[in-house]
Design a protein around this motif. Structure first.
Motif, PDB file in Angstrom:
ATOM      1  N   LYS A   1      36.672  37.306  57.753  1.00  0.00           N
ATOM      2  CA  LYS A   1      37.069  36.003  57.272  1.00  0.00           C
ATOM      3  C   LYS A   1      36.537  34.932  58.270  1.00  0.00           C
ATOM      4  O   LYS A   1      35.873  34.018  57.591  1.00  0.00           O
TER       5      LYS A   1
ATOM      6  N   GLY B   1      34.502  28.758  54.480  1.00  0.00           N
ATOM      7  CA  GLY B   1      33.989  28.987  53.012  1.00  0.00           C
ATOM      8  C   GLY B   1      35.088  29.750  52.423  1.00  0.00           C
ATOM      9  O   GLY B   1      35.586  30.545  52.931  1.00  0.00           O
ATOM     10  N   PRO B   2      35.055  29.984  50.781  1.00  0.00           N
ATOM     11  CA  PRO B   2      35.732  30.821  50.376  1.00  0.00           C
ATOM     12  C   PRO B   2      35.729  32.145  50.625  1.00  0.00           C
ATOM     13  O   PRO B   2      34.710  32.556  50.929  1.00  0.00           O
ATOM     14  N   ALA B   3      36.949  32.998  50.572  1.00  0.00           N
ATOM     15  CA  ALA B   3      36.844  34.167  50.869  1.00  0.00           C
ATOM     16  C   ALA B   3      35.896  35.025  49.772  1.00  0.00           C
ATOM     17  O   ALA B   3      35.838  34.624  48.810  1.00  0.00           O
TER      18      ALA B   3
ATOM     19  N   THR C   1      35.901  37.646  47.795  1.00  0.00           N
ATOM     20  CA  THR C   1      36.680  38.504  46.911  1.00  0.00           C
ATOM     21  C   THR C   1      36.017  38.714  45.813  1.00  0.00           C
ATOM     22  O   THR C   1      35.566  37.731  45.156  1.00  0.00           O
TER      23      THR C   1
ATOM     24  N   SER D   1      35.386  32.861  41.510  1.00  0.00           N
ATOM     25  CA  SER D   1      34.538  32.033  40.777  1.00  0.00           C
ATOM     26  C   SER D   1      34.110  30.802  41.834  1.00  0.00           C
ATOM     27  O   SER D   1      33.063  30.335  41.375  1.00  0.00           O
ATOM     28  N   GLU D   2      34.680  30.727  42.735  1.00  0.00           N
ATOM     29  CA  GLU D   2      34.607  29.630  43.636  1.00  0.00           C
ATOM     30  C   GLU D   2      33.339  29.956  44.513  1.00  0.00           C
ATOM     31  O   GLU D   2      32.349  29.411  44.891  1.00  0.00           O
TER      32      GLU D   2
END
Lengths: 603, 603
Positions: free
Chosen positions: A367, A373-375, A377, A381-382
């Motif tokens: 992480k 920044g966004p994970a 996964t 969508s992000e």
């Protein structure tokens, strides 16, 4: 200026600033047709093989075919060739829109750019006038701002622009070249080579109509094929109505819709992201065609936010969607817009993020490497939207994504999670459900690619006839023929999609009516074979390793876990030796001396 | 014009087109302070009780307080009052920005709109000039386009605009009024009443500074409180740095962050959507303050798409995020922008979608009812963005969402999935983890609401002192005091957030220095009690049912399933009788005759 049997080259040396004109002989022009063929001929003549992709020596070739800019249906294509930053092998990226036709109207078939500029420049071509202009004010701008400013500077609405975005400037290994705002010479990182040359754009405006050798015969030939395209269910109805995204449900129902980095071939949310959903949700506003195209498969879209653009098409929608497990069609469409603005190849970007998601979920990427920044996964969508700009500007984790999935995964000692062939990411078909397509992927000269022999047509769609997708029998021969014919269509400057309705004889008629070269069918197909072999010979010089004609381990060893193709792997070893035999290649996948001689190749 | 002890009313009758001016007597002005108090007084005098919310009889009251537009820190508030389309009870929505202060500068304290226009109009107020103008060209436009056009038409950059978007026009039951582009009189559907009157906007521009009764004393009093606010850790550091979204992690760690329609109090993806993430991901550009505010908690944001706006704040971010299980901060922010453009209350919109998601996942809402829209699955980032416009325009399933969660759920015979009190959706605190807040929610005169007694301050944040959140002892008294003081602060025209640092004595000093009314502390607090009781008496006339002071069954009967508050429910029955006793109310929750008499109320 009417038709000439000699391919006309505008040669631009960015290091010296010199611009000159050359021609290929009539013999060479006939042997290589134009476009991809002629461009490959030029690559072969300009490169020894060991040149660095970002060196002055690597040429960047913008090539139209003889039918580009004519009345031939779908005759709006141009190609960009160079040694690829993504694969280190031949790159030839094909694009539609109107740029190619306008380039042809300047009286030039091919623009061959060599050297490197000191400061950002763009090339301006107005008929027989060509000059280099400063692009310092454009460096750093996205492709839409760049295009708007350049059209303004050209002072002509008819001026067409091909340019790079920040991704190309920052040498992202899968940066593309964007023309006409929404069309991309997408794959293999041709935009990064353009960036390395500090060439921001090419602007073309011309008034010279290409003239066929026999005008009446050509128009008659063309008219009949337009009718064929209009009456065909795929090119006359399916593609106009839903675009290439007509495929989402078809491929998913076949169980070959690669999901979450090819972990399975069934995406549970296909109904949320398919072409039909794009219509039902109201994001699709209309369709749009490229130059001289009766199919009009392009999608003009608008999101609830008011953001507008084109796409996503099937491949882009998949790469930014199911490949990463994303089921949010707004995010997919926005990510597609971002890729176009930044000048990123949607397929390689989306699938590189998908690869990173698998590395993240397996705990290899931590992480804290994401710098806030966004994970990463699956399904985020992000993330799929967020990392597009980060990649283009090489900020934060985007700097790693910018290298492509193979170098990314290698960095974590986990090469097997890069779903690529020869370093280029695979497109939207899991070959465990389509054996012939698997062979086509494995043997493609530019790496993972669906437009170098689209076996999906016979194996799933039943065009021109239905083949058993799980049979390996005879597939080598099908792949060879498809690869060769595709090389012909590309070199002519027509769109591969026309081949859903047209056959080899149709292309022969169009080609002969325009050029007057009077090819036989065998001669024309031999051109395709010649081009394919020259690409392969070039790849050998570029250092392609023996055994590179393969697929990611997952597709060869891991059985498809569910769906209609459950239990299958790609049985490449049942097809590859036969393919090499048919090609006249040795057991390492390189042309034998006699094969090159038969095709008149000195490579 | 300096300070007057008589509240000045601009009365606008849209049915007749007549505009007139009135004043409230000094006695009434002192008893009700202004703002919310004076507005409630007007509601009480104008409504019998059984009027339809969308009838001509329902007034729409824009009320400033005496401190609005002065140098008092956070003195930028105005309130909008009417009978609510969402609850059928008193509505009083409070907003910041600059509109209220500018309205005050026109020399008017309250604009009271009655009747209905035949065609869309807007009210233009320039100091003592006031006129109705056609708004036909604005009808259908979003709040940003409307504001831009009206500022242009006013010809003055200082002109401030409060307007409705499509949601108000289409009578969405939780339509808000947007002023200064990004600030909202958000709750209870005041925008729908404005829409029913065909009043698109109010534009104000004025040059009349409100003058305190004792200028030097007032400025000295104010200066000291600005310093207090600046030195306080919450108002001087926490809120400026992260805005209200400083709360995401705090409330989630407390186990009271309502997730997936209050099914749990712990959101597993809080780190992806919290205030810190808004900074780390780079979406937060800067903070911004309302008129005369030293806190500046508003968030100016920009998304990778280039879309810009303000927010999300804590409540909005939660309602469009965790409430619906959405963890995509881009989608949350975009949905927030959409709500502002459309004029939708973010809390009620997000939680109504969350309610619909539970109904969908339980199989009560069927896929085909969505008319091609995204599936209403918890976590769908697409759905939360998509249905905002659909709701505002009442298209497709948006027409059902536009009714609010209670009517929606009732339509499926599943009222228990509406997480609302008196028809208004609950905000971002699961009261199973904060007992006093549960009592405050249950007894709020405008239904589910966090700004009618913010017990989170003592129960979680320890302001002014730390209470045990799971104890019910003494909470009735705390709730009463908080409700009464809040009514005072609102009525003064100051922001509730100032109370993180200021206490009752501070408000008393400011109020007295400005008005010269020389209230005692008890008198001031009695004003708050009076307002609270008048609201309650009005609610009785409006038909509030006995027993309406309650909470959704889930919060009373279903134990919190996990996290720090695991096993808890709200023990409302331990607090409510004591609260009624303290209030001087009967067992049905209505003021006894002697209570009204004690407070000098005739209601």
């Amino acid at each position: 200026m009417g038709f000439t049997n000699k391919i006309r080259i505008l040669k631009v040396d960015l290091s010296s600033g010199q611009i000159s004109r050359e021609e290929l002989s009539e013999e060479v022009s006939k042997k290589f047709i134009g476009g991809r063929g002629a461009g490959t001929y030029l690559l072969n003549s300009l490169l020894k093989g060991d040149e660095d992709v970002f060196s002055e020596a690597n040429p960047l070739i913008f090539a139209t075919g003889p039918l580009t800019g004519t009345a031939a249906p779908t005759g709006g294509r141009y190609m960009v060739l160079c040694k690829s930053p993504l694969t280190g092998l031949v790159a030839c990226s094909n694009s539609g829109g109107h740029f190619g036709a306008e380039l042809k109207r300047t009286g030039t078939d091919i623009v061959c750019v060599v050297g490197k500029a000191q400061e950002p420049v763009y090339l301006y071509v107005d008929d027989d006038k060509a000059e280099l202009r400063s692009a310092s004010h454009l460096w750093g701008l996205d492709t839409h701002k760049t295009t708007a400013i350049l059209k303004e500077e050209a002072g002509a609405e008819s001026a067409k622009v091909a340019c790079i975005g920040p991704a190309g400037e920052n040498l992202v290994r899968y940066a593309c070249i964007i023309n006409d705002l929404h069309r991309a010479a997408g794959r293999s990182g041709v935009g990064a080579v353009m960036g390395s040359k500090k060439l921001k754009a090419i602007v073309v405006t011309g008034a010279t109509r290409p003239e066929p050798s026999d005008h009446d015969k050509f128009m008659e030939t063309v008219k009949a094929r337009v009718k064929t395209l209009q009456e065909n269910p795929v090119t006359g109805q399916g593609l106009p109505a839903l675009g290439t995204k007509v495929l989402d449900n078809i491929i998913n129902e076949h169980g070959a819709y690669p999901t979450r980095n090819f972990q399975t071939g069934v995406f549970e949310s296909t109904d949320e992201v398919c072409g039909e959903a794009l219509v039902e949700k109201g994001y699709l506003k209309k369709n749009r065609g490229c130059y001289a195209c009766p199919i009009k498969c392009a999608r003009v879209t608008e999101l609830p936010s008011g953001n507008k653009g084109e796409g996503p098409e099937y491949e882009s929608g998949w790469a930014l969607g199911a490949a990463a497990g994303v089921k949010d069609l707004i995010a997919i469409t926005e990510a597609n817009y971002q890729c176009n603005l930044m000048g990123l190849d949607t397929i390689s970007y989306g699938t590189t993020v998908a690869c990173a998601m698998e590395l993240f979920e397996k705990g290899l990427i931590k992480k804290d490497e994401l710098e806030g920044g966004p994970a990463l996964t699956f399904g985020s969508s992000e993330a799929i939207v967020f990392y597009a700009q980060k990649t283009a500007y090489r900020q934060g984790f985007g700097d790693k994504l910018a290298e492509g999935s193979l170098l990314l995964a290698k960095g974590y000692g986990a090469e097997e999670y890069s779903m690529s062939v020869k370093g280029q990411e695979l497109p939207a078909y899991d070959p465990r459900g389509v054996q012939g397509q698997g062979l086509s992927f494995a043997t493609s000269n530019r790496g993972g690619c669906h437009v170098r022999g689209y076996l999906i047509a016979p194996e799933i769609l039943g065009i021109p006839e239905k083949l058993d997708p799980q049979s390996t029998e005879g597939k080598a021969q099908w792949v060879k023929i498809f690869q060769d014919l595709t090389a012909v269509i590309d070199s002519m400057g027509m769109c591969l999609f026309s081949s859903f309705a047209l056959g080899a004889e149709d292309y022969l008629a169009i080609l002969n009516a325009f050029t007057g070269f009077d090819y036989s069918l065998d001669e024309m197909m031999e051109c395709g074979e010649r081009i394919w072999n020259l690409e392969r010979a070039l790849n050998r010089r570029f250092g392609m390793a023996p055994g590179a004609d393969t697929l990611p381990k997952r597709l060869l060893k891991e059985q498809m876990p569910e769906g209609p193709q459950k239990g299958h792997t790609v049985r490449l070893d049942e097809m590859l030796p036969e393919y090499y035999e048919l090609r006249g290649w040795d057991e390492n996948g390189f042309p034998k001396k006699e094969t090159l001689e038969r095709l008149g190749l000195d490579a």
